[in-house]
Motif scaffolding. Sequence first.
Motif, short mmCIF file in Angstrom:
data_model
loop_
_atom_site.label_atom_id
_atom_site.label_comp_id
_atom_site.label_asym_id
_atom_site.label_seq_id
_atom_site.Cartn_x
_atom_site.Cartn_y
_atom_site.Cartn_z
N THR A 41 -15.61 2.48 -2.40
CA THR A 41 -15.29 3.02 -3.72
C THR A 41 -16.55 3.45 -4.45
O THR A 41 -16.59 4.51 -5.09
CB THR A 41 -14.53 1.98 -4.55
OG1 THR A 41 -13.35 1.60 -3.85
CG2 THR A 41 -14.15 2.53 -5.91
N ARG A 42 -17.59 2.64 -4.37
CA ARG A 42 -18.85 2.97 -5.04
C ARG A 42 -19.47 4.24 -4.47
O ARG A 42 -19.88 5.15 -5.22
CB ARG A 42 -19.84 1.80 -4.90
CG ARG A 42 -19.46 0.56 -5.70
CD ARG A 42 -20.43 -0.58 -5.40
NE ARG A 42 -20.06 -1.80 -6.08
CZ ARG A 42 -20.48 -2.14 -7.30
NH1 ARG A 42 -21.29 -1.33 -7.95
NH2 ARG A 42 -20.10 -3.27 -7.85
N SER A 97 -6.52 2.75 -6.22
CA SER A 97 -6.00 1.38 -6.19
C SER A 97 -7.08 0.38 -6.58
O SER A 97 -6.82 -0.59 -7.31
CB SER A 97 -5.48 1.06 -4.79
OG SER A 97 -5.06 -0.28 -4.70
N ASN A 98 -8.30 0.63 -6.11
CA ASN A 98 -9.41 -0.26 -6.43
C ASN A 98 -9.70 -0.28 -7.94
O ASN A 98 -9.90 -1.34 -8.55
CB ASN A 98 -10.65 0.20 -5.67
CG ASN A 98 -11.53 -0.95 -5.20
OD1 ASN A 98 -12.63 -0.77 -4.73
ND2 ASN A 98 -11.04 -2.17 -5.33
N ILE A 136 -14.53 -6.81 -7.09
CA ILE A 136 -13.33 -6.01 -6.87
C ILE A 136 -13.68 -4.65 -6.30
O ILE A 136 -13.06 -4.17 -5.35
CB ILE A 136 -12.53 -5.87 -8.18
CG1 ILE A 136 -11.97 -7.23 -8.60
CG2 ILE A 136 -11.40 -4.86 -8.01
CD1 ILE A 136 -11.23 -7.21 -9.90
N ILE A 137 -14.68 -3.99 -6.89
CA ILE A 137 -15.05 -2.65 -6.44
C ILE A 137 -15.75 -2.73 -5.09
O ILE A 137 -16.79 -3.37 -4.95
CB ILE A 137 -15.98 -1.96 -7.47
CG1 ILE A 137 -15.25 -1.82 -8.81
CG2 ILE A 137 -16.40 -0.59 -6.96
CD1 ILE A 137 -14.01 -0.96 -8.76
N ARG A 138 -15.18 -2.08 -4.09
CA ARG A 138 -15.72 -2.11 -2.74
C ARG A 138 -16.85 -1.09 -2.58
O ARG A 138 -17.00 -0.18 -3.40
CB ARG A 138 -14.61 -1.82 -1.72
CG ARG A 138 -13.49 -2.85 -1.76
CD ARG A 138 -12.38 -2.44 -0.82
NE ARG A 138 -11.28 -3.41 -0.84
CZ ARG A 138 -10.13 -3.24 -0.20
NH1 ARG A 138 -9.93 -2.13 0.50
NH2 ARG A 138 -9.19 -4.16 -0.26
N PRO A 177 -7.04 4.62 -1.83
CA PRO A 177 -7.73 3.32 -1.90
C PRO A 177 -8.64 3.19 -3.11
O PRO A 177 -8.75 2.11 -3.69
CB PRO A 177 -8.54 3.30 -0.59
CG PRO A 177 -7.85 4.24 0.32
CD PRO A 177 -7.32 5.32 -0.57
N ILE A 178 -9.28 4.29 -3.50
CA ILE A 178 -10.20 4.24 -4.64
C ILE A 178 -9.43 4.10 -5.95
O ILE A 178 -9.80 3.30 -6.82
CB ILE A 178 -11.10 5.49 -4.66
CG1 ILE A 178 -11.97 5.51 -3.40
CG2 ILE A 178 -11.96 5.55 -5.90
CD1 ILE A 178 -12.72 6.78 -3.18
N THR A 224 0.83 -1.21 0.00
CA THR A 224 0.00 0.00 0.00
C THR A 224 0.86 1.26 0.00
O THR A 224 0.60 2.21 -0.74
CB THR A 224 -0.94 0.00 1.22
OG1 THR A 224 -1.77 -1.16 1.17
CG2 THR A 224 -1.81 1.25 1.23
N ARG A 240 -6.94 -2.14 -9.79
CA ARG A 240 -7.13 -3.59 -9.74
C ARG A 240 -8.22 -4.04 -10.72
O ARG A 240 -8.10 -5.10 -11.35
CB ARG A 240 -7.52 -4.02 -8.32
CG ARG A 240 -6.39 -3.99 -7.31
CD ARG A 240 -6.85 -4.46 -5.96
NE ARG A 240 -7.41 -5.81 -6.05
CZ ARG A 240 -8.28 -6.31 -5.19
NH1 ARG A 240 -8.74 -5.56 -4.21
NH2 ARG A 240 -8.72 -7.54 -5.33
N LEU A 241 -9.28 -3.23 -10.84
CA LEU A 241 -10.37 -3.56 -11.78
C LEU A 241 -9.86 -3.56 -13.22
O LEU A 241 -10.16 -4.48 -13.99
CB LEU A 241 -11.51 -2.56 -11.62
CG LEU A 241 -12.72 -2.77 -12.54
CD1 LEU A 241 -13.42 -4.07 -12.20
CD2 LEU A 241 -13.69 -1.60 -12.45
#
Length: 609
Positions: free
Chosen positions: A392-393, A358-359, A387-389, A355-356, A270, A362-363
């Motif tokens: 994030t949404r 990074s999310n 994957i999308i937490r 974090p967003i 991270t 990853r997607l």
Amino acid sequence: MFPVKHYWYKAKLLFLKLSKLLVFLAHLLSLLTGLAACLLIVYELGFDLTAGERESIRQLYYKLLTVFFLFYTFRFLFRIKEIRKEKGRRIEIGVYLVLLIVLAVHWQHPHVSPGDSLLVRIFDSRAILYVLLLFLSILEISKRVFGVMNRHIPPGMLFAYSFLLIIAVGTGMLMLPHATVPAASLSFIDALFTSTSAVCVTGLTVTDVSATFTPLGLGILMGLIQIGGIGVMTFTSFFALSFMGNSPFKNNMVLKDMLNEESLNGIFRTLLHIIFTTLGIELIGAVVIYCGICGTMGMDTADEIFFSVFHSVSGFCNAGFSTLHGNLHDPMVSTNYLLHTTVALLVVFGGLGFPIISNFYRLIGHFFHNKWLQIIGKQKRYVHTKIIRVNTRIAGYTTLILLVAGFVLFFAFEYDNTLKDLSLSGKIATAFFGAVTPRTAGFNTVTLTSMMPATVMLTMALMWIGASPMSTGGGVKTTTFAVACLNMVNIARGKQRLEIFKREINRMTIQRAFAVIVLSVVWIIVSTFCIAAAEPQADPTAVFFECFSALGTVGLTLDLTPTLGTFSKAVLVATMFVGRVGMLTLLSGLVRQYTEKNYTYPQDSVMVG
């Protein structure tokens, strides 16, 4: 008589104590050497010195490098097992070899002359000395700061202390004679205000940045913005974890809480992602800005590069500082919509949060991996994974809604006002910028004092909401605002549980959201009252605006801040600091933590609303 084993045990115990003492003294010496090197570099760059004094400092540099060389030689000889576990051991060995070459060249050529070879002149240059000393100093200081986490200091207070330390250092550096132009007179309170504004990535200023600071001063400002945007503890922890073996468990737990990481295994990854994502996006932004201004501002290439890097760093870190007299409303760039759009996009990316980003990274990686497997025939259909937490949404949708609503309202309110004389493309770009920049950035492409009252209110609302958590921006955060709004709808519907995207939001999150909102409103009321009492001649709307801007770490102003007195500036300094660190974070660090009891009282109701 005592057996031989007893004496052997006593000798071994004494040897272990002596070795620990030697290691402690070596680490202490390396820390003091690093601090001395930093102070010497600051002294040389910041003050007027004679040629003889500069030569004396140069000789001191080599003495400090010799101390570092002996320290690392000691480590390589007696701590080889520890070094093998370090992630950055190859870099450390490479730096050690460069250090050996630099010292060898100096021993062979104490006084370099123009007739010496190019290689000798390169390894004896001040640039090499600065890079080596700063790298080694930052490395040793980071390790010692990382060790502070073993003390009984709450993570929130550790975060706050780190910002206070860098603000104090920045204040001193901005007051260096070479940091400001000779005609400028920067008082202590103005230096403290500017340093706080830079470290807390706010952008409020009490002086004209372009007319006050020299290139050295602007470089210091950019460094403070970068450190403040990434986070002091993030920066030092990355260095420490890169060049340390097994870090203590407690240190990892503190970092886990600060980074909001789910497991201990992902901490270094991270940190690595935060550092390189920041630098990568800023590099792309600087290149695009340079392409947009090249040959249009009457600058030479070096100044254009510095301008591009400075505004890219200031944009992504949501700082809002500019090297131009009128910010981005300056006549030289007022119609450069590529520059405006690039800075606006940097602000959006910086305000989304690591974090967003990074999310989404990853997607995208998952999407291309699936496509590659389909191309080579190892997979027949697209494989969907979660994957999308939820975080994030919520942050993504809230950000999108605020940007669209801000753009539409700004365009409507200012169509016949500040946008009146612009082309259609100019109106769209300026309205988009006006919707983005209140989200904690602080840049402006229009004169704020000329905006309609409704636009001023819209700007204050956007400043209060701010960016997303774990981002370079401030405000109460998009997720806080979204959770509070959703819970209000829940209460109106008589629903007990808050559910969104097929997930239930826990009660503690809802309580924290309302606590953050209440604390922010209370602080704005108190700070506004203090400034209004100290500045009775000030326009109340302007006072409210400045307090919203400071707490949201935005930096937009209705031209009130430069006219404030010392007390009012101090109030805004405290407001910027609280806005960056977080009122709830400070409270959780100052207030004694409650231990849950195994009993409950009978429930009762209180009339509210």
